[in-house]
Design a protein around this motif. Structure first.
Motif, PDB file in Angstrom:
ATOM      1  N   VAL A 175     -29.426  22.292  75.508  1.00 37.14           N
ATOM      2  CA  VAL A 175     -30.440  23.127  75.661  1.00 37.14           C
ATOM      3  C   VAL A 175     -29.648  24.360  76.509  1.00 37.14           C
ATOM      4  N   THR A 176     -30.456  25.488  76.324  1.00 35.17           N
ATOM      5  CA  THR A 176     -30.107  26.901  76.750  1.00 35.17           C
ATOM      6  C   THR A 176     -29.961  26.800  78.619  1.00 35.17           C
ATOM      7  N   GLU A 177     -28.925  27.212  79.097  1.00 32.26           N
ATOM      8  CA  GLU A 177     -28.809  27.102  80.582  1.00 32.26           C
ATOM      9  C   GLU A 177     -29.896  27.963  80.983  1.00 32.26           C
ATOM     10  N   GLU A 178     -30.342  29.307  80.289  1.00 40.41           N
ATOM     11  CA  GLU A 178     -31.108  30.137  80.914  1.00 40.41           C
ATOM     12  C   GLU A 178     -32.481  29.348  80.850  1.00 40.41           C
ATOM     13  N   TYR A 179     -32.722  28.738  80.060  1.00 43.15           N
ATOM     14  CA  TYR A 179     -34.183  28.163  79.870  1.00 43.15           C
ATOM     15  C   TYR A 179     -34.496  26.978  81.133  1.00 43.15           C
ATOM     16  N   ILE A 180     -33.407  26.343  81.349  1.00 42.47           N
ATOM     17  CA  ILE A 180     -33.297  25.520  82.638  1.00 42.47           C
ATOM     18  C   ILE A 180     -33.452  26.236  83.871  1.00 42.47           C
ATOM     19  N   ARG A 181     -32.600  27.298  83.876  1.00 40.85           N
ATOM     20  CA  ARG A 181     -32.697  27.899  85.379  1.00 40.85           C
ATOM     21  C   ARG A 181     -33.992  28.867  85.532  1.00 40.85           C
TER      22      ARG A 181
ATOM     23  N   VAL B 165     -36.624  29.736  83.171  1.00 36.16           N
ATOM     24  CA  VAL B 165     -37.927  29.182  83.065  1.00 36.16           C
ATOM     25  C   VAL B 165     -38.373  27.987  83.722  1.00 36.16           C
ATOM     26  N   LEU B 166     -37.676  26.951  83.850  1.00 36.05           N
ATOM     27  CA  LEU B 166     -38.069  25.697  84.503  1.00 36.05           C
ATOM     28  C   LEU B 166     -37.766  25.820  86.142  1.00 36.05           C
ATOM     29  N   GLY B 167     -36.780  26.941  86.340  1.00 37.04           N
ATOM     30  CA  GLY B 167     -36.386  27.131  87.777  1.00 37.04           C
ATOM     31  C   GLY B 167     -35.896  25.640  88.341  1.00 37.04           C
ATOM     32  N   ARG B 168     -34.733  25.205  87.558  1.00 39.16           N
ATOM     33  CA  ARG B 168     -34.036  23.896  88.003  1.00 39.16           C
ATOM     34  C   ARG B 168     -32.557  23.881  87.651  1.00 39.16           C
ATOM     35  N   GLN B 169     -31.895  23.181  88.438  1.00 40.77           N
ATOM     36  CA  GLN B 169     -30.446  23.091  88.163  1.00 40.77           C
ATOM     37  C   GLN B 169     -30.174  22.304  86.982  1.00 40.77           C
ATOM     38  N   PRO B 170     -29.405  22.731  86.047  1.00 42.41           N
ATOM     39  CA  PRO B 170     -29.016  21.808  84.881  1.00 42.41           C
ATOM     40  C   PRO B 170     -28.572  20.433  85.219  1.00 42.41           C
ATOM     41  N   LYS B 171     -27.733  20.396  86.169  1.00 41.50           N
ATOM     42  CA  LYS B 171     -27.101  19.234  86.378  1.00 41.50           C
ATOM     43  C   LYS B 171     -27.882  18.254  86.910  1.00 41.50           C
ATOM     44  N   HIS B 172     -29.192  18.450  87.283  1.00 36.70           N
ATOM     45  CA  HIS B 172     -30.168  17.344  87.873  1.00 36.70           C
ATOM     46  C   HIS B 172     -31.029  17.022  86.714  1.00 36.70           C
ATOM     47  N   MET B 173     -30.838  17.246  85.373  1.00 40.12           N
ATOM     48  CA  MET B 173     -31.903  17.051  84.300  1.00 40.12           C
ATOM     49  C   MET B 173     -31.495  15.694  83.514  1.00 40.12           C
ATOM     50  N   ALA B 174     -32.395  15.070  83.253  1.00 38.62           N
ATOM     51  CA  ALA B 174     -32.378  13.827  82.504  1.00 38.62           C
ATOM     52  C   ALA B 174     -33.526  13.786  81.310  1.00 38.62           C
ATOM     53  N   LEU B 175     -33.306  12.908  80.364  1.00 42.27           N
ATOM     54  CA  LEU B 175     -34.419  12.837  79.467  1.00 42.27           C
ATOM     55  C   LEU B 175     -34.818  11.383  79.097  1.00 42.27           C
ATOM     56  N   LEU B 176     -35.969  11.072  78.992  1.00 43.07           N
ATOM     57  CA  LEU B 176     -36.597   9.749  78.898  1.00 43.07           C
ATOM     58  C   LEU B 176     -37.556   9.834  77.900  1.00 43.07           C
ATOM     59  N   GLU B 177     -37.894   8.665  77.221  1.00 41.15           N
ATOM     60  CA  GLU B 177     -38.862   8.777  76.196  1.00 41.15           C
ATOM     61  C   GLU B 177     -40.183   8.041  77.015  1.00 41.15           C
ATOM     62  N   ALA B 178     -41.361   8.812  76.711  1.00 45.66           N
ATOM     63  CA  ALA B 178     -42.601   8.064  77.176  1.00 45.66           C
ATOM     64  C   ALA B 178     -43.339   7.078  76.163  1.00 45.66           C
ATOM     65  N   LEU B 179     -43.735   5.933  76.489  1.00 42.13           N
ATOM     66  CA  LEU B 179     -44.666   4.928  75.764  1.00 42.13           C
ATOM     67  C   LEU B 179     -46.002   4.758  76.427  1.00 42.13           C
ATOM     68  N   GLY B 180     -47.024   4.610  75.569  1.00 42.18           N
ATOM     69  CA  GLY B 180     -48.303   4.444  76.025  1.00 42.18           C
ATOM     70  C   GLY B 180     -49.197   5.507  75.951  1.00 42.18           C
ATOM     71  N   ASP B 181     -50.552   5.695  76.459  1.00 42.59           N
ATOM     72  CA  ASP B 181     -51.468   6.576  76.381  1.00 42.59           C
ATOM     73  C   ASP B 181     -52.157   7.039  77.617  1.00 42.59           C
ATOM     74  N   SER B 182     -51.585   6.261  78.560  1.00 40.68           N
ATOM     75  CA  SER B 182     -52.327   6.576  79.872  1.00 40.68           C
ATOM     76  C   SER B 182     -52.433   7.829  80.363  1.00 40.68           C
ATOM     77  N   MET B 183     -51.516   8.780  80.109  1.00 39.96           N
ATOM     78  CA  MET B 183     -51.192  10.235  80.546  1.00 39.96           C
ATOM     79  C   MET B 183     -51.662  11.139  79.448  1.00 39.96           C
ATOM     80  N   ALA B 184     -52.365  10.498  78.563  1.00 45.41           N
ATOM     81  CA  ALA B 184     -52.847  11.416  77.517  1.00 45.41           C
ATOM     82  C   ALA B 184     -53.933  12.280  77.932  1.00 45.41           C
ATOM     83  N   PRO B 185     -54.446  13.545  77.671  1.00 46.33           N
ATOM     84  CA  PRO B 185     -53.337  14.302  76.605  1.00 46.33           C
ATOM     85  C   PRO B 185     -52.100  15.147  77.003  1.00 46.33           C
ATOM     86  N   THR B 186     -51.719  14.950  78.210  1.00 43.70           N
ATOM     87  CA  THR B 186     -51.002  15.737  79.059  1.00 43.70           C
ATOM     88  C   THR B 186     -49.496  15.204  78.393  1.00 43.70           C
TER      89      THR B 186
END
Length: 276
Positions: free
Chosen positions: A164-170, A172-193
């Protein structure tokens, strides 16, 4: 001219007030009995103790201005809290995080003083690919965050790195890249978000509840993605954005709830709406 030999003035009559001493005694005893039977709760000590804990935490974190800059709570508001004014629930979470103390300790004085500092997701075990200049590689974990009733994950192994572009993390998201992680969501309890199958980008440095945000949490060995709301009495409301699912309230002093991270981004494939 005749000079009057006497001046007649109106006579004022004074009636002595008769005091029934026995009745006064009975009234006094009744008031004392009422006070004993219906005591007024004195919360001043509770608020004063909370202000003293905040004063200590703020001092050790560098003072009011330093904590204000880190938490986003105005200096004047912190001054009022330290002086003994009761705190808003949303600001309790901010101040606890800014001063590195636990919310439970700040609110009640119970539990460990210091907030949890370790990250629940383990370090990436898959060697990160060398990202080109201006980009960062974010690990995607095999674990799934359940947006349903909860799923136990036997492993938290890293399965890939996504660039991912470092500029987007810093910027747009206002975060530090070293603190980011990715997971997959399963289920519909948080839909439509958040829809089932969406990829979640989480900030694993956020270990306490701030505002009414969406978090990945571990509750009773289950990895969940839910919206959390901190209540002033120290309990936490677990909210599903899908109205078909109910809310749940937990007490972190009794229930083991750990914040894995705050969800800062989610995305997935385009879904086709059913006709009609």
């Amino acid at each position: 001219m005749d000079i009057p030999t006497s001046i007649s003035a109106p006579v004022r009559r004074f009636s002595p007030q008769v005091v029934d001493v026995e009745q006064q005694n009975r009234s006094g005893k009744a008031m004392e009995t009422s006070k004993r039977e219906f005591p007024v709760r004195d919360v001043s000590r509770e608020v004063a103790d909370r202000a003293e804990r905040l004063r200590q935490a703020v001092r050790e974190a560098g003072g009011n201005r330093a904590v204000a800059a880190k938490s986003g709570v105005p200096v004047g508001t912190i001054d009022n809290y330290v002086a003994g004014r009761d705190m808003r629930a949303s600001n309790v979470a901010r101040l606890a995080e800014a001063t590195s103390v636990s919310i439970e300790w700040l609110l009640t004085g119970n539990g460990p003083r210091n907030g949890r500092s370790e990250v629940l997701l383990p370090p990436a075990t898959l060697e990160a690919s060398r990202a080109p200049p201006g980009y960062v590689s974010i690990p995607r974990y095999e674990a799934h965050a359940s947006a349903g009733s909860g799923a136990i994950n036997p492993t938290d192994r890293v399965i890939e790195q996504i660039t991912v572009t470092e500029e987007y993390i810093r910027r747009v998201l206002g975060r530090q890249p070293k603190h980011m992680a990715l997971l997959e969501a399963l289920g519909d309890s948080m839909a439509p978000t958040i829809e089932s199958g969406d990829i979640l980008m989480i900030d694993v440095s956020v270990l306490t509840i701030r505002f009414s945000s969406v978090y990945v949490i571990r509750l009773a060995e289950q990895l969940l993605v839910k919206r959390l709301q901190l209540m002033f009495n120290g309990t936490i409301k677990i909210i599903s954005d899908n109205p078909l699912y109910g809310e749940e309230t937990v007490d972190p002093r009794k229930d083991q709830l750990d914040v894995v991270g705050e969800v800062v981004w989610s995305g997935g494939k385009i879904r086709v709406r059913a006709a009609g």
